[in-house]
Design a protein around this motif. Structure first.
Motif, PDB file in Angstrom:
ATOM      1  N   GLY A  94       0.818  -1.212   0.000  1.00  0.00           N
ATOM      2  CA  GLY A  94       0.000   0.000   0.000  1.00  0.00           C
ATOM      3  C   GLY A  94       0.843   1.249   0.000  1.00  0.00           C
ATOM      4  O   GLY A  94       2.082   1.179   0.006  1.00  0.00           O
ATOM      5  N   PRO A  95       0.219   2.414   0.007  1.00  0.00           N
ATOM      6  CA  PRO A  95       0.957   3.671  -0.008  1.00  0.00           C
ATOM      7  C   PRO A  95       1.824   3.838   1.239  1.00  0.00           C
ATOM      8  O   PRO A  95       1.458   3.400   2.332  1.00  0.00           O
ATOM      9  N   SER A 144      10.327   0.085  -4.887  1.00  0.00           N
ATOM     10  CA  SER A 144       8.953  -0.406  -4.651  1.00  0.00           C
ATOM     11  C   SER A 144       7.940   0.682  -4.332  1.00  0.00           C
ATOM     12  O   SER A 144       7.185   0.592  -3.362  1.00  0.00           O
ATOM     13  N   PRO A 145       7.865   1.743  -5.149  1.00  0.00           N
ATOM     14  CA  PRO A 145       6.899   2.808  -4.882  1.00  0.00           C
ATOM     15  C   PRO A 145       5.466   2.297  -4.961  1.00  0.00           C
ATOM     16  O   PRO A 145       5.116   1.494  -5.824  1.00  0.00           O
ATOM     17  N   GLY A 146       4.658   2.756  -4.011  1.00  0.00           N
ATOM     18  CA  GLY A 146       3.258   2.355  -3.986  1.00  0.00           C
ATOM     19  C   GLY A 146       3.020   0.961  -3.461  1.00  0.00           C
ATOM     20  O   GLY A 146       1.874   0.518  -3.389  1.00  0.00           O
ATOM     21  N   GLU A 147       4.080   0.266  -3.113  1.00  0.00           N
ATOM     22  CA  GLU A 147       3.939  -1.111  -2.619  1.00  0.00           C
ATOM     23  C   GLU A 147       4.492  -1.234  -1.200  1.00  0.00           C
ATOM     24  O   GLU A 147       3.754  -1.355  -0.245  1.00  0.00           O
ATOM     25  N   TYR A 148       5.855  -1.223  -1.101  1.00  0.00           N
ATOM     26  CA  TYR A 148       6.460  -1.271   0.240  1.00  0.00           C
ATOM     27  C   TYR A 148       7.846  -0.640   0.196  1.00  0.00           C
ATOM     28  O   TYR A 148       8.863  -1.313   0.172  1.00  0.00           O
TER      29      TYR A 148
END
Length: 242
Positions: A94-95, A144-148
């Motif tokens: 997630g963000p 890993s932007p937007g993930e972790y």
């Protein structure tokens, strides 16, 4: 000399695949695991079937006493010549702004503190010719932007740990390297809340598919072997082009 390798997170995924590969090279194996006794027992049975000695030791790598107990148990098998720092977790994808501090702490403690504690035990016990392999991730350089993002940051720390420790232990003849997998078919994705992530991500992987645990295990096994005798401080990327 009876050569022994410790593999953390050895009951599943990349850890289990590495254990099975190493057993076929004649390495005796001590696997550390957290909860799944059945899975750990299955791996040990497979290893013993090849003729090597193998044990499974329940160990939370965040706990220094449990880490010491794991390495003490491994010493009963023979001489420690290898460590695979593999135990790891993610947290829900997630963000960054939604990151729960408890999830952050768990990721740091398992993926970094655990690696440091295990490497410390190994370094105290190893002698010339031994080797450590840390499991990093392509996330360390992709972010890993937007993930972790926090997981990626911890894996970047794993790379720094690998390089620094390689230089510190080189005079003693102990090699330290890392393998940085890409998106691999393991159950770690279920922990992030997206068990189908490997298949959904296939289109953005240059080779067009996720990797398999044994493909990562092959790289780990090479880095532990005499064939990699002049390789230390390396981060070997096994990411299908990512």
């Amino acid at each position: 000399m009876t050569n022994v390798t410790v593999i953390t997170g050895g009951s599943r995924g990349i850890g289990a695949a590495t254990a099975r590969r190493l057993a076929h090279t004649g390495q005796h194996i001590a696997i550390g695991y957290r909860r799944d006794h059945t899975a750990a027992d299955t791996v040990v049975a497979d290893l013993r079937a090849t003729g090597v000695r193998a044990i499974a030791v329940p160990a939370d790598t965040r706990d220094p006493d449990q880490v010491t107990a794991l390495f003490d148990a491994a010493a009963e098998l023979g001489t420690l010549t290898g460590l695979v720092n593999n135990a790891g977790i993610t947290s829900p994808i997630g963000p960054f702004t939604d990151l729960d501090p408890d999830d952050l702490r768990r990721v740091i403690d398992v993926n970094l503190l655990g690696y440091v504690l295990c490497a410390q035990q190994a370094a105290r016990r190893m002698t010339d010719g031994a080797a450590i392999v840390n499991l990093s991730s392509v996330a360390a350089t992709l972010g890993s932007p937007g993930e972790y993002v926090h997981y990626a940051a911890v894996k970047a720390a794993t790379d720094a740990l690998t390089i620094g420790l390689a230089k510190e232990l080189a005079p003693r003849g102990i090699r330290v390297n890392a393998v940085a997998p890409g998106i691999i078919r393991t159950d770690i994705h279920a922990l992030s809340g997206q068990p189908d992530r490997p298949d959904r991500a296939a289109s953005r992987i240059p080779l067009g598919r996720p990797g398999e645990p044994d493909e990562v295990a092959a790289a780990v096994t090479w880095l532990l072997s005499p064939d990699a005798s002049y390789t230390t401080g390396a981060i070997l990327r096994v990411g299908g082009g990512l």
